[in-house]
Design a protein around this motif. Structure first.
Motif, PDB file in Angstrom:
ATOM      1  N   ILE A 169      -3.353   0.584  -3.811  1.00 65.41           N
ATOM      2  CA  ILE A 169      -2.652  -0.680  -3.611  1.00 65.41           C
ATOM      3  C   ILE A 169      -1.759  -0.934  -4.825  1.00 65.41           C
ATOM      4  O   ILE A 169      -2.240  -1.033  -5.959  1.00 65.41           O
ATOM      5  CB  ILE A 169      -3.650  -1.841  -3.411  1.00 65.41           C
ATOM      6  N   ARG A 212       0.820  -1.218   0.000  1.00 66.37           N
ATOM      7  CA  ARG A 212       0.000   0.000   0.000  1.00 66.37           C
ATOM      8  C   ARG A 212       0.852   1.266   0.000  1.00 66.37           C
ATOM      9  O   ARG A 212       1.996   1.265   0.449  1.00 66.37           O
ATOM     10  CB  ARG A 212      -0.903   0.031   1.235  1.00 66.37           C
ATOM     11  N   GLU A 257      -3.904   5.079   1.547  1.00 66.89           N
ATOM     12  CA  GLU A 257      -3.943   3.640   1.789  1.00 66.89           C
ATOM     13  C   GLU A 257      -4.937   2.915   0.895  1.00 66.89           C
ATOM     14  O   GLU A 257      -4.938   1.680   0.836  1.00 66.89           O
ATOM     15  CB  GLU A 257      -4.222   3.355   3.267  1.00 66.89           C
TER      16      GLU A 257
END
Length: 199
Positions: A137, A129, A134
């Motif tokens: 990915i 990540r 976050e």
């Protein structure tokens, strides 16, 4: 404390992992231990990741990112979602790495240990990540624990042209030797691990 007063505190976590002792025989007989089941403490080290950024360069500067990885240990029939909520507090089946800042080739070399009841049925999911976003990915991979034990090699992320990570893994077998069929049928057979968090 000589005065008998309590000072400070000790935080700890307790994990019980049942041993996988095989399937019941026909007719509902007690299960028989399977010699090929590997039960034990699996040690994993994800050392680095490469080729996960979309472009080699951004303008005159090399593309860099702040990244970390998550490692989940889970049953084969469970799927870890990309937006899976992180556990609150210590979870023996979850690990979040430190953040490597402004890099295209992060190096962690962090070793994690999990207790695994059956390496063929337990799975790992690795999520790479972006630390600033976050939801972004860079890579995802899921496979059985058995597939990485004894390996020290590059593993390609799923649905990725070249993104990969390097992992090595080994196991310390914890044999479960029980001959009494009554114990196999009725007892809670497994391993208890206690982790001191602070104190």
């Amino acid at each position: 404390n000589p005065a008998g007063k309590i000072k400070g505190e000790l935080q700890y976590g307790i994990e019980y992992v049942p041993a996988d002792i095989g399937e019941k025989e026909a007719g509902g007989e007690a299960p028989v231990l399977q010699e090929d089941i590997k039960t034990g403490i699996v040690s994993m080290t994800l050392t680095q990741a490469q080729d996960f950024l979309s472009g080699e360069k951004s303008g005159s500067k090399r593309e860099l990112a702040n990244v970390f990885y998550e490692l989940w240990l889970h049953p084969r029939n469970r799927i870890i979602a990309n937006d899976e909520p992180q556990p609150e507090g210590w979870d023996p089946n979850y690990y979040r790495s430190t953040v490597m800042k402004r890099t295209a080739h992060p190096n962690w070399d962090e070793t994690i240990e999990f207790f695994v009841g059956n390496t063929k049925r337990a799975c790992l999911t690795v999520l790479l990540r972006d630390a600033k976003n976050e939801d972004l990915i860079y890579g995802r991979w899921t496979g059985t624990v058995a597939s990485v034990i004894g390996q020290a090699d590059w593993i390609r992320f799923e649905q990725a042209d070249s993104a990969k990570f390097f992992m090595r893994a080994s196991i310390k077998n914890v044999p479960i030797d029980v001959d009494d069929s009554a114990m196999l049928e009725n007892a809670a057979i497994g391993v208890v691990r206690i982790k001191v968090l602070s104190g």
